[in-house]
Design a protein around this motif. Structure first.
Motif: not given
Ligand code: FES
Ligand code: FES
Lengths: 690, 157
Positions: A537, A543-544, A562, A665
């Motif tokens: 990060s 991000y997820g 992202r 995210a």
């Protein structure tokens, strides 16, 4: 391949699917229609490959009630897994029978025979036998059986054959039939609005108007020139007076959130854990528009007691039945023929516009009438993707999820017309039409509507899943890519992330700890690996991840997103991994997943149909923005999984995982969870100041 | 009805239409050039993009009289042999699903390549296409195809 798919049971003969024509071509019939997803290319690939003929020889007949098989609706990502597999059975059966005959003629064993572009070779040497010659003496009106030998694939995946012809004018919008008139309906501003007054004579006197049709509350014009028809409709829209609805503006999501009717339990397994910590989320999505770039279009012609309709419906036989019912015709006198439309992502206006064309063409027997809807019709008249609210709860004990409960509250995802289901927009308007009705949702056994993918993919002992379908709203809702899966996957995947975060676990590792199925684990690992998970990060990005197996039984898909958040959310990159079993056309699979990711991103970040009173206030691309070129993410798709497993279909697999990945995210970036889509700038400001 | 003379894809033509006819319908219905499409009629989707004297314009927003004596170019010019590299690359990359958006995108991209020295970067291409919508989500492939075409053209120059 041991049991026959349903379409083969319904159309059991080889000759129902395949014919060898005297001109050296292969006539291949399929009930599946090309919706822009490349299915025609996949079908040609399957037939040409199984019979070892050049793809150029294949003439595909699809979605034509005069001769193609009735395979119901082209939807649910079943085109390849059911439709394509059916065709392969037929082609392999034909191959086996023809080679048997060749073996007898050549006094050879079938093992020594091979086919190269339809010519039979014995031990690699040419013979004078072709499949076409053999087909002259072999009866192909025989049942397709399962005991035919499989054939290794030899044909390299085909490029899309139809793209060039489409650019130049391969759409129904471009068809010109002799004597064709241009028709345009004047649709009501709301589902329940009635036509109080319109000066039909003044309308008929507008420049170029050939005829005005008024039938009950249905109003439309016919003109020789399309531009005249449009100008007349603009005049009518400004001058017709419609009844008003309630002043209070419809808010479908609030309506659903407040619904407290009994929910139907569709899945109950295991016992609730005796103790544990409960985590819950409630997520929602507003009504969504299909938003095809080309509007709905149909051409109808009445001649000598027959009605012929050209259209881009997903289900030509079902439309034929509905049209016959609404118009009081014997179905045997109605032909419905599929033509190319612009992209189709569910039950849009394609069926409705066919009735509009039929009603207008009825006034000018013998002449074909083409109707193209306006952009406002696309937003205001076509069915919308059903709004939903899903509440999900995880019961956590011993560092893992031991129990899961979900309730999906929704309007129906299924108002497709069909036999006994005359759900066509203008059928509600005409004299002696049909009463406005809200059909029920799709049962779980058929893939489910509201509850689709409300069942977690994870190994959780206790699961209770319920659906609540609310009927009383003045909006037509129906199937849109993924149906309930889009929101339900978002609910489950955000819940899993919330639990992982609370436990201090890595979201990917936490998922893997709950996944038994090796194919599921492989896609999650591949997507994470592609993204270089865990992303940093440090560069202001977050991000997820999201994962689901579509319908809990079709394609597996994991997506890592992202994002960067400044004023708006920007999804900069997405990495997807999919397992669709055998990928018949890998580039086609990639194309579908890429498209699904872009569309799902657009739904999640930007889209909502809005109302003023009960009238649709969304009228154009300004009031309904979608993701544009500068906003689309870079996308990487990896195809993983066993290539000898049955094909699973992929068209809808990415919708849920993408939205879930974006939501996760966002939670990572903001530290708060957004639950109401779209995740717009206003929604972020509201969440941060709450 | 009134007659208007202009040049379409290099050929001088005359159409006789009501003067307020949008160029879009004169092209599609009177000249049978169906590659130029209707999407919204509001200047908001770009599928009707044509070049007028080399500039990208929405054919749905122009009246026929506005192009009198001007040069109009439509996607048919790009498809005709020798095929424009933009078309070649779109086909080679399967850069589309339904393909409805492609005519307008191709014309917009052509205008960009015509006014750019060398190869425009991806962000510049995306910005040039900001007014062209695609609902199937073929954006990435379309951008790739335009980049390849730009390189081909630059190498040939
Ligand atoms: S049709 Fe011209 S911009 Fe949409
Ligand atoms: S490919 Fe369908 S709209 Fe772009």
């Amino acid at each position: 391949m041991s049991t026959l798919p349903a379409p083969v049971v319904a159309y059991p003969l080889i000759s129902d699917w395949i014919r060898f024509e005297p001109d050296g071509t292969l006539r291949v019939r399929t009930g599946r229609v090309e919706l822009g997803q490349g299915i025609a290319t996949a079908m040609v690939q399957i037939a040409a490959d199984a019979l070892s003929v050049a793809p150029e020889r294949v003439r595909l007949v699809s979605g034509d009630t005069r001769e193609a098989p009735d395979e119901g609706v082209t939807a649910g990502s079943l085109s390849v897994s059911v439709g394509g597999v059916s065709l392969r059975f037929a082609a392999l059966a034909a191959r086996a029978r023809l080679l048997e005959r060749a073996a007898a003629l050549l006094q050879s064993s079938t093992d020594a025979l091979d086919i190269v572009d339809g010519e039979v070779r014995r031990s690699g040497m040419a013979s004078d036998l072709t499949l076409w010659r053999l087909a002259e003496e072999v009866d192909l009106a025989v049942a397709i059986t399962t005991d035919v030998p499989p054939v290794p694939h030899t044909l390299a995946p085909l490029p899309r054959a139809d793209l060039l012809s489409r650019i130049a004018g391969g759409f129904i919008h471009d068809m010109r039939l002799p004597g064709m008139l241009h028709g345009r309906p004047v649709h009501p501003p709301a589902l329940h609005a009635r036509l109080l007054s319109v000066d039909v004579d003044a309308l008929a006197a507008r420049p170029g108007v050939a005829k005005v049709v008024r039938d009950g509350d249905f109003l439309g014009v016919l003109a020789e020139r399309e531009d005249d028809a449009l100008a007349a409709v603009a005049w009518a829209t400004a001058n017709a007076v419609w009844s008003d609805g309630p002043a209070e503006s419809l808010d479908p999501v609030a309506h659903l959130a407040a619904a407290d009717g009994e929910a139907e339990v569709v899945l109950l397994k295991g016992e609730p854990p005796a103790e544990g910590t409960r985590f819950s989320v409630e997520v929602s999505r507003p009504p969504l528009s299909h938003g095809s770039i080309g509007p709905s279009c149909a051409i109808a012609q009445w001649s000598e007691e027959r009605l012929t309709v050209h259209c881009h419906s997903q289900a030509v036989y079902r439309l034929k039945a509905a049209l016959a019912e609404v118009l009081g015709l014997d179905p045997a006198t109605v032909d419905v023929i599929h033509r190319n439309g612009a992209g189709c992502y569910g039950h849009n206006g394609a069926d409705d516009v066919a009735l509009d064309a039929a009603l207008l063409a009825r006034a000018v027997p013998g002449r074909p009438v083409r109707v193209v809807w306006s952009r406002a019709d696309e937003f205001g008249t076509a069915p919308v993707g059903a709004p939903m609210v899903t509440r999900a709860t995880a019961i956590v004990a011993n560092g893992r999820i031991e129990g899961f409960e979900a309730t999906a509250t929704s309007f129906t995802h299924s108002s497709r017309p069909g036999p006994g289901a005359p759900y066509l927009r203008s059928a509600y308007l005409i004299e002696d039409g049909v009463p406005i009705e809200t059909p029920g949702d799709i049962p779980l056994a058929a893939g489910g509507g509201a509850e689709r993918n409300a069942i977690p993919a994870y190994a959780i002992a206790y699961q209770r899943v319920a659906k609540r379908v609310v009927g009383d709203i003045p909006v037509r809702t129906s199937a849109m890519r993924g149906l309930g899966a889009f929101l339900n996957v978002t609910a489950i995947e955000t819940l899993v992330d919330d639990v992982a975060r609370a436990l201090g676990e890595d979201p990917v590792a936490f998922r893997l700890a709950h996944l038994d199925d090796p194919r599921a684990r492989a896609v999650v690992e591949a997507a994470a690996d592609g993204a270089g998970w865990p992303g940093t990060s440090a560069d202001g990005a977050a991000y997820g991840i999201g994962y689901a197996r579509y319908k809990n039984r079709a394609g597996y898909c994991a997506v890592v997103a992202r994002i960067e958040v400044e004023e708006d959310v920007r999804v900069t990159d997405a990495w997807a991994a999919v397992d669709v079993g055998e990928a018949i056309n890998p580039d086609g699979v990639r194309n579908q997943i890429e498209g699904g990711i872009v569309q799902s991103t657009s739904w999640a970040l930007k889209e909502a149909v809005r109302y003023e009173g009960d009238r649709v206030a969304t009228r154009d691309w300004e009031t309904y923005p979608i993701l544009t070129f500068p906003e689309v993410p870079r996308i990487t798709v990896r195809i993983v999984g066993p290539q000898d497993a049955p094909p699973l279909g992929c068209g809808e697999a990415a919708q849920g995982p993408t939205a879930a990945a974006i939501s996760n995210a966002l939670a990572e970036a903001l530290g708060v969870r957004l639950t109401a889509m779209p995740f717009s700038r206003e929604a972020i400001v509201a969440a941060l100041s709450a | 009805m009134q007659s208007f003379a202009f040049v379409v894809n290099g050929a001088e033509i005359v159409v006789t239409v009501p003067p307020e006819t949008p160029l879009l319908y004169a092209l599609r219905n009177d000249l049978a050039l169906t590659g130029t499409r209707f999407g919204c009629g509001d200047g908001l989707c770009g599928v009707c993009t044509v070049l007028v004297d080399g500039e990208p314009r929405w054919a749905c927003q122009l009246r026929v009289w506005e192009v009198e004596a001007k040069r109009v170019e439509t996607v048919e010019a790009l498809i005709a042999e020798p095929r424009h590299p933009l078309v070649t690359e779109v086909l080679a990359g399967n850069a589309g699903q339904c393909g409805y958006c492609l005519s307008g995108i191709l014309m917009q991209a052509r205008a960009l390549l015509d006014r750019t020295d060398g190869v425009p970067d991806r962000a510049a291409i995306a910005t040039a296409l900001a007014g062209n919508l695609c609902r199937c989500g073929a954006h990435g492939r379309i951008l790739d195809a335009i980049e390849r075409a730009a390189r081909t053209i630059a190498e040939a120059a």
